[in-house]
Each structure stands twice: as C-alpha cells, then as structure tokens.
Scaffold this motif. Structure first.
Motif, PDB file in Angstrom:
ATOM      1  N   ARG A   1     -84.841  54.205 -58.115  1.00 26.61           N
ATOM      2  CA  ARG A   1     -85.176  53.646 -56.806  1.00 26.61           C
ATOM      3  C   ARG A   1     -83.986  52.829 -56.322  1.00 26.61           C
ATOM      4  NH1 ARG A   1     -90.104  49.590 -56.843  1.00 26.61           N
ATOM      5  NH2 ARG A   1     -89.477  48.290 -55.101  1.00 26.61           N
ATOM      6  N   ARG A   2     -83.792  52.831 -55.015  1.00 27.93           N
ATOM      7  CA  ARG A   2     -82.709  52.041 -54.413  1.00 27.93           C
ATOM      8  C   ARG A   2     -83.220  51.465 -53.101  1.00 27.93           C
ATOM      9  NH1 ARG A   2     -76.487  53.910 -53.143  1.00 27.93           N
ATOM     10  NH2 ARG A   2     -76.049  52.337 -51.562  1.00 27.93           N
ATOM     11  N   GLU A   3     -83.043  50.156 -52.921  1.00 29.38           N
ATOM     12  CA  GLU A   3     -83.453  49.498 -51.685  1.00 29.38           C
ATOM     13  C   GLU A   3     -82.289  48.663 -51.165  1.00 29.38           C
ATOM     14  OE1 GLU A   3     -87.068  47.302 -52.145  1.00 29.38           O
ATOM     15  OE2 GLU A   3     -88.173  49.047 -52.873  1.00 29.38           O
ATOM     16  N   THR A   4     -82.142  48.645 -49.846  1.00 28.31           N
ATOM     17  CA  THR A   4     -81.078  47.896 -49.202  1.00 28.31           C
ATOM     18  C   THR A   4     -81.707  46.913 -48.225  1.00 28.31           C
ATOM     19  OG1 THR A   4     -79.613  49.806 -49.397  1.00 28.31           O
ATOM     20  CG2 THR A   4     -78.963  48.099 -47.830  1.00 28.31           C
ATOM     21  N   TYR A   5     -81.219  45.671 -48.250  1.00 29.84           N
ATOM     22  CA  TYR A   5     -81.741  44.604 -47.407  1.00 29.84           C
ATOM     23  C   TYR A   5     -80.582  43.939 -46.667  1.00 29.84           C
ATOM     24  CZ  TYR A   5     -85.784  44.930 -50.521  1.00 29.84           C
ATOM     25  OH  TYR A   5     -86.857  45.372 -51.246  1.00 29.84           O
ATOM     26  N   SER A   6     -80.893  43.393 -45.505  1.00 32.06           N
ATOM     27  CA  SER A   6     -79.916  42.553 -44.810  1.00 32.06           C
ATOM     28  C   SER A   6     -80.568  41.209 -44.520  1.00 32.06           C
ATOM     29  CB  SER A   6     -79.440  43.221 -43.517  1.00 32.06           C
ATOM     30  OG  SER A   6     -80.514  43.368 -42.611  1.00 32.06           O
ATOM     31  N   ALA A   7     -79.738  40.186 -44.361  1.00 29.26           N
ATOM     32  CA  ALA A   7     -80.234  38.837 -44.117  1.00 29.26           C
ATOM     33  C   ALA A   7     -79.304  38.136 -43.134  1.00 29.26           C
ATOM     34  CB  ALA A   7     -80.296  38.052 -45.432  1.00 29.26           C
ATOM     35  N   PRO A   8     -79.799  37.068 -42.520  1.00 27.42           N
ATOM     36  CA  PRO A   8     -78.934  36.302 -41.621  1.00 27.42           C
ATOM     37  C   PRO A   8     -77.646  35.883 -42.327  1.00 27.42           C
ATOM     38  CG  PRO A   8     -81.201  35.544 -41.439  1.00 27.42           C
ATOM     39  CD  PRO A   8     -81.152  36.503 -42.604  1.00 27.42           C
ATOM     40  N   GLY A   9     -76.618  35.702 -41.544  1.00 25.87           N
ATOM     41  CA  GLY A   9     -75.343  35.297 -42.113  1.00 25.87           C
ATOM     42  C   GLY A   9     -74.512  36.453 -42.615  1.00 25.87           C
TER      43      GLY A   9
ATOM     44  N   ASP B   1     -71.327  42.431 -39.946  1.00 22.25           N
ATOM     45  CA  ASP B   1     -72.487  42.731 -40.794  1.00 22.25           C
ATOM     46  C   ASP B   1     -72.947  44.182 -40.689  1.00 22.25           C
ATOM     47  OD1 ASP B   1     -73.098  41.717 -38.224  1.00 22.25           O
ATOM     48  OD2 ASP B   1     -75.160  41.303 -38.803  1.00 22.25           O
ATOM     49  N   ARG B   2     -72.941  44.751 -39.487  1.00 24.98           N
ATOM     50  CA  ARG B   2     -73.375  46.154 -39.349  1.00 24.98           C
ATOM     51  C   ARG B   2     -72.414  47.107 -40.045  1.00 24.98           C
ATOM     52  NH1 ARG B   2     -77.233  47.506 -34.939  1.00 24.98           N
ATOM     53  NH2 ARG B   2     -78.028  45.505 -34.212  1.00 24.98           N
ATOM     54  N   GLU B   3     -71.140  46.791 -40.025  1.00 21.74           N
ATOM     55  CA  GLU B   3     -70.150  47.629 -40.714  1.00 21.74           C
ATOM     56  C   GLU B   3     -70.354  47.573 -42.227  1.00 21.74           C
ATOM     57  OE1 GLU B   3     -65.937  47.481 -39.068  1.00 21.74           O
ATOM     58  OE2 GLU B   3     -66.924  45.742 -38.113  1.00 21.74           O
ATOM     59  N   LEU B   4     -70.618  46.371 -42.751  1.00 19.20           N
ATOM     60  CA  LEU B   4     -70.861  46.237 -44.185  1.00 19.20           C
ATOM     61  C   LEU B   4     -72.126  46.989 -44.582  1.00 19.20           C
ATOM     62  CD1 LEU B   4     -70.209  45.071 -46.961  1.00 19.20           C
ATOM     63  CD2 LEU B   4     -71.426  42.975 -46.280  1.00 19.20           C
ATOM     64  N   LEU B   5     -73.176  46.864 -43.799  1.00 20.76           N
ATOM     65  CA  LEU B   5     -74.419  47.586 -44.078  1.00 20.76           C
ATOM     66  C   LEU B   5     -74.184  49.091 -44.063  1.00 20.76           C
ATOM     67  CD1 LEU B   5     -77.461  47.536 -44.606  1.00 20.76           C
ATOM     68  CD2 LEU B   5     -77.794  47.366 -42.134  1.00 20.76           C
ATOM     69  N   SER B   6     -73.458  49.582 -43.089  1.00 23.31           N
ATOM     70  CA  SER B   6     -73.141  51.005 -43.001  1.00 23.31           C
ATOM     71  C   SER B   6     -72.315  51.460 -44.209  1.00 23.31           C
ATOM     72  CB  SER B   6     -72.385  51.280 -41.703  1.00 23.31           C
ATOM     73  OG  SER B   6     -72.034  52.632 -41.614  1.00 23.31           O
ATOM     74  N   TRP B   7     -71.370  50.634 -44.619  1.00 19.05           N
ATOM     75  CA  TRP B   7     -70.543  50.968 -45.784  1.00 19.05           C
ATOM     76  C   TRP B   7     -71.431  51.113 -47.027  1.00 19.05           C
ATOM     77  CZ3 TRP B   7     -69.692  48.997 -50.554  1.00 19.05           C
ATOM     78  CH2 TRP B   7     -68.603  49.513 -51.259  1.00 19.05           C
ATOM     79  N   CYS B   8     -72.358  50.180 -47.224  1.00 19.76           N
ATOM     80  CA  CYS B   8     -73.265  50.233 -48.385  1.00 19.76           C
ATOM     81  C   CYS B   8     -74.114  51.500 -48.365  1.00 19.76           C
ATOM     82  CB  CYS B   8     -74.177  49.019 -48.408  1.00 19.76           C
ATOM     83  SG  CYS B   8     -73.335  47.486 -48.785  1.00 19.76           S
ATOM     84  N   ARG B   9     -74.669  51.797 -47.212  1.00 17.50           N
ATOM     85  CA  ARG B   9     -75.534  52.981 -47.100  1.00 17.50           C
ATOM     86  C   ARG B   9     -74.760  54.274 -47.325  1.00 17.50           C
ATOM     87  NH1 ARG B   9     -79.165  51.404 -41.831  1.00 17.50           N
ATOM     88  NH2 ARG B   9     -80.792  50.298 -42.987  1.00 17.50           N
ATOM     89  N   GLY B  10     -73.479  54.258 -47.067  1.00 18.98           N
ATOM     90  CA  GLY B  10     -72.656  55.455 -47.217  1.00 18.98           C
ATOM     91  C   GLY B  10     -72.130  55.696 -48.613  1.00 18.98           C
ATOM     92  N   HIS B  11     -72.537  54.881 -49.577  1.00 18.24           N
ATOM     93  CA  HIS B  11     -72.064  55.035 -50.950  1.00 18.24           C
ATOM     94  C   HIS B  11     -73.209  55.409 -51.886  1.00 18.24           C
ATOM     95  CE1 HIS B  11     -68.333  53.291 -49.598  1.00 18.24           C
ATOM     96  NE2 HIS B  11     -67.819  53.670 -50.742  1.00 18.24           N
ATOM     97  N   PRO B  12     -73.408  56.706 -52.112  1.00 16.76           N
ATOM     98  CA  PRO B  12     -74.437  57.120 -53.068  1.00 16.76           C
ATOM     99  C   PRO B  12     -73.983  56.817 -54.497  1.00 16.76           C
ATOM    100  CG  PRO B  12     -73.209  59.021 -52.303  1.00 16.76           C
ATOM    101  CD  PRO B  12     -72.697  57.833 -51.528  1.00 16.76           C
ATOM    102  N   LEU B  13     -74.926  56.724 -55.391  1.00 10.94           N
ATOM    103  CA  LEU B  13     -74.638  56.520 -56.807  1.00 10.94           C
ATOM    104  C   LEU B  13     -74.939  57.809 -57.559  1.00 10.94           C
ATOM    105  CD1 LEU B  13     -76.256  53.004 -57.227  1.00 10.94           C
ATOM    106  CD2 LEU B  13     -73.825  53.535 -57.048  1.00 10.94           C
ATOM    107  N   ALA B  14     -74.110  58.130 -58.546  1.00  9.75           N
ATOM    108  CA  ALA B  14     -74.325  59.331 -59.348  1.00  9.75           C
ATOM    109  C   ALA B  14     -74.218  58.949 -60.819  1.00  9.75           C
ATOM    110  CB  ALA B  14     -73.314  60.400 -58.988  1.00  9.75           C
TER     111      ALA B  14
END
Length: 86
Positions: free
Chosen positions: A34-42, A16-29
């Motif tokens: 506004r952009r918000e990132t959330y994580s949840a159990p599982g 899960d931490r790797e997936l979260l890091s991957w998401c945060r490392g991809h900017p949009l152009a």
C-alpha cells in the motif's frame, strides 16, 4: 511482519505542487502493499508505504527530490507493526 516507511519533505515557498507531482511520479519497484501520499500546510508532503518484511530489510524508498524542490533535508522513518499484546 508489516513495516511502514514514512518519507516527508518540505517544499520551498510556492513549490508545493511541484514537490507533490515529483513524489507521485516516482513508482517503487517492487511495489509496496500500500502507498499513500499526503500534503499539509507549509509545503509538506508525506508518503507512507507498507511492506511485508523485517524492519531491517532492504526496501525501496523514494530518493531525495531535486534540491530546488526542498527547503530542508528529507526525513525518513521506519516503523514495525505492533501486535495487540506486544
């Protein structure tokens, strides 16, 4: 009008931490309003972006992560903001 794009992925057990890091490392152009990132159990990660655009506009979205970071296909949704009397 305002359009919200929702992107949700589920990581395999322990990634899960790797997936979260991957998401945060991809900017949009271009960048969304506004952009918000959330994580949840599982191991779930959700990214919501807001845009001034038509619902069918061609907007940048996060791509699919590498296969080893996902436990199932990515889910994507588009929503159009509803005004009070619509």
């Amino acid at each position: 009008m305002t359009v919200a794009l929702m992107w949700e992925a589920k990581a395999p057990e322990g990634r899960d931490r790797e997936l979260l890091s991957w998401c945060r490392g991809h900017p949009l152009a271009p960048a969304p309003l506004r952009r918000e990132t959330y994580s949840a159990p599982g191991g779930r990660v959700l990214v919501i972006t807001w845009w001034h655009a038509a619902l069918d506009a061609d907007l940048p979205e996060l791509p699919d992560p590498p296969a080893e970071l996902t436990a199932r296909p990515v889910h994507r949704w588009r929503f159009e903001q509803v005004q009070p009397n619509d």
